[in-house]
Design an enzyme around this catalytic site. Structure first.
Site, PDB file in Angstrom:
ATOM      1  N   LEU A  44       0.877  -1.306  -0.007  1.00  0.00           N
ATOM      2  CA  LEU A  44      -0.001   0.013   0.083  1.00  0.00           C
ATOM      3  C   LEU A  44       0.879   1.132  -0.019  1.00  0.00           C
ATOM      4  O   LEU A  44       1.857   1.280   0.886  1.00  0.00           O
ATOM      5  CB  LEU A  44      -0.893  -0.199   1.153  1.00  0.00           C
ATOM      6  CG  LEU A  44      -2.237  -0.838   1.127  1.00  0.00           C
ATOM      7  CD1 LEU A  44      -2.854  -0.794   2.668  1.00  0.00           C
ATOM      8  CD2 LEU A  44      -3.058  -0.099   0.165  1.00  0.00           C
ATOM      9  N   ASP A  45       0.480   2.332  -0.444  1.00  0.00           N
ATOM     10  CA  ASP A  45       1.145   3.489  -0.803  1.00  0.00           C
ATOM     11  C   ASP A  45       1.115   4.033   0.629  1.00  0.00           C
ATOM     12  O   ASP A  45       0.078   3.806   1.515  1.00  0.00           O
ATOM     13  CB  ASP A  45       0.682   4.595  -1.710  1.00  0.00           C
ATOM     14  CG  ASP A  45       0.780   4.197  -3.284  1.00  0.00           C
ATOM     15  OD1 ASP A  45       1.771   3.484  -3.621  1.00  0.00           O
ATOM     16  OD2 ASP A  45       0.139   4.618  -4.080  1.00  0.00           O
ATOM     17  N   PRO A  46       2.162   4.974   1.115  1.00  0.00           N
ATOM     18  CA  PRO A  46       2.176   5.688   2.339  1.00  0.00           C
ATOM     19  C   PRO A  46       0.811   6.530   2.648  1.00  0.00           C
ATOM     20  O   PRO A  46       0.345   6.310   3.861  1.00  0.00           O
ATOM     21  CB  PRO A  46       3.458   6.508   2.174  1.00  0.00           C
ATOM     22  CG  PRO A  46       4.216   5.749   1.337  1.00  0.00           C
ATOM     23  CD  PRO A  46       3.468   5.089   0.117  1.00  0.00           C
ATOM     24  N   ALA A  48      -2.048   5.805   1.641  1.00  0.00           N
ATOM     25  CA  ALA A  48      -3.234   4.821   1.974  1.00  0.00           C
ATOM     26  C   ALA A  48      -3.423   4.325   3.201  1.00  0.00           C
ATOM     27  O   ALA A  48      -2.655   4.091   4.147  1.00  0.00           O
ATOM     28  CB  ALA A  48      -3.020   3.850   0.849  1.00  0.00           C
ATOM     29  N   ARG A 180      -4.554   5.171  -8.502  1.00  0.00           N
ATOM     30  CA  ARG A 180      -4.384   6.754  -8.541  1.00  0.00           C
ATOM     31  C   ARG A 180      -3.998   6.945 -10.189  1.00  0.00           C
ATOM     32  O   ARG A 180      -4.327   7.669 -10.988  1.00  0.00           O
ATOM     33  CB  ARG A 180      -3.075   7.253  -8.000  1.00  0.00           C
ATOM     34  CG  ARG A 180      -1.869   6.270  -8.055  1.00  0.00           C
ATOM     35  CD  ARG A 180      -0.745   6.815  -6.810  1.00  0.00           C
ATOM     36  NE  ARG A 180       0.207   5.853  -6.686  1.00  0.00           N
ATOM     37  CZ  ARG A 180       1.355   5.966  -7.363  1.00  0.00           C
ATOM     38  NH1 ARG A 180       1.886   6.588  -8.007  1.00  0.00           N
ATOM     39  NH2 ARG A 180       2.319   4.719  -6.867  1.00  0.00           N
TER      40      ARG A 180
END
Length: 307
Positions: A44-46, A48, A180
Site C-alpha cells: 500500500l502507498d504511504p 493509503a 491513482r
C-alpha cells in the site's frame, strides 16, 4: 545450527495507518511480536490506509498468494489538476479550468470496468532495468514503461460534487492495479486532469476492514499476551478452495512431496487444475492441486506447504 520454531503462525489483518509504508508495518510488528518471519500481502502507498494482511511464521509462504488476490478500495479524487505522482502528495504539473458534470463522471466511472492495459506510474515500485521506478523518478528520470494487463471487476461512483469537482469512488480490481492511475486516466477521459486525494483498502482477498486491527491494538494485545487469539489460521486465505482430507498413507506421501491417488483423499474434486485445502487429522497441512497422471487418471499433487 537448529532453526528456531516460530512462536506465532498465522495471519494478522492490520489497518495500515497513513504515512506508514507496508514495510514500516512489518518492521513495527517484528518489534511487537519479537518474530523475524513476517511478510505482508500486497503493498500500500504511504498515503493509503486500510487492509494489509500480514503473515507470521510459516504463514509467510502464503504472502505472495495473498498479493495475487483481488482488492477493493475507496478512493477520493479531485478534477482540474495533475501532479507528478498522480496523487495529492505530489507537485502540481498541469491545471485545467474545464468543468465536468455528474453525468459525465458517472459515465466515465462506469467505463472503467473490464480488462485493460495500464501503464505503471513513474512513482511506483515496478522495476525497469533492475531499478525501481520511484528511484528514477526522484532523480527526475522518466523511462519507457510497458503497459500491464489488469482487470477492474467493479467500479462505482459513490459521490461527486460539481461545485468543488471532487468525488469518491469504489473499485474492485486485480493484482497490480494502481488506483491513482485509474483516476489519472479518468481525468484524461473527461478532457481534464485528475488526482487521487485519499485511498483506503477495504478488502484484500478474504480479509475485510471490519476484521482489521490497528498497530496500537496489536501492541496492547502483545503486552497482554493475547496475540495468539487474534491470529487467523493460514487456511483462512484459501476459504474459497474446496477442502479435502488425506489418510495416513496419503500423509506419508505428502511429507515426501509425492502425488496422492483418489482412494486416499476424501472429497477430491475430479477437475484438473483445482487447488484444494488439504487436511490431515483435522489440521491444515498444505495446498494440493488436482492434475493428470502420466499413466492416466487424476491424483492430488503437492502444491505448497505452510509450516
Amino acid at each position: 545450527m537448529v532453526k528456531r520454531e516460530a512462536r506465532y503462525n498465522g495471519v494478522l489483518v492490520v489497518n495500515k495507518p497513513q504515512d506508514f509504508t507496508s514495510f514500516d508495518v512489518v518492521a513495527k510488528l517484528r518489534g511487537i511480536l519479537h518474530e523475524r518471519r513476517i511478510g505482508h500481502g500486497g503493498t500500500l502507498d504511504p498515503m493509503a490506509t486500510g487492509v494489509l494482511p500480514v503473515f507470521v511464521g510459516g504463514a509467510t509462504r502464503a504472502a505472495d498468494m495473498s498479493a495475487a488476490q483481488a482488492k477493493e478500495y475507496i478512493a477520493g479524487f479531485a478534477l482540474g489538476y495533475a501532479t507528478d505522482t498522480q496523487d495529492s502528495t505530489g507537485a502540481e504539473i498541469a491545471r485545467s479550468d474545464k468543468r465536468v458534470s455528474l453525468d459525465e463522471v458517472q459515465a466515465a466511472v462506469d467505463a472503467m470496468q473490464g480488462d485493460q492495459q495500464q501503464l505503471p506510474p513513474m512513482y511506483s515500485a515496478v522495476k525497469v532495468g533492475g531499478k525501481r521506478l520511484y528511484d528514477l523518478a526522484r532523480k527526475g528520470v522518466e523511462v519507457e514503461r510497458t503497459p500491464r494487463p489488469i482487470t477492474v471487476q467493479e467500479a462505482e461512483l459513490l459521490a461527486f460534487d460539481e461545485q468543488t469537482q471532487t468525488g469518491r469512488l469504489r473499485v474492485l480490481c486485480s493484482k497490480g492495479t494502481y488506483v491513482r492511475t485509474l483516476i489519472h486516466d479518468l481525468g484524461e477521459g473527461l478532457g481534464t486532469y485528475a488526482v487521487m486525494t485519499a485511498l483506503q483498502r477495504t478488502m484484500s482477498g478474504q480479509y475485510t476492514l471490519a476484521q482489521s486491527l490497528t498497530l496500537d491494538e496489536l501492541q496492547t494485545a502483545a503486552d497482554e499476551d493475547r496475540i495468539e487469539a487474534l491470529l487467523l489460521p493460514t487456511d483462512s486465505l484459501f476459504a474459497d478452495y474446496p477442502a479435502v482430507t488425506i489418510d495416513d498413507y496419503g500423509y506419508g506421501r505428502a511429507q515426501n512431496g509425492a502425488f496422492i491417488t483418489p482412494e486416499h483423499v476424501t472429497d477430491m474434486p475430479m477437475q484438473t487444475g483445482t487447488l484444494c485445502r488439504v487436511y490431515y487429522n483435522g489440521a491444515f497441512w498444505m495446498l494440493g492441486r488436482v492434475d493428470t497422471l502420466s499413466r492416466g487418471g487424476l491424483a492430488l499433487f503437492y502444491e505448497k506447504r505452510f509450516r
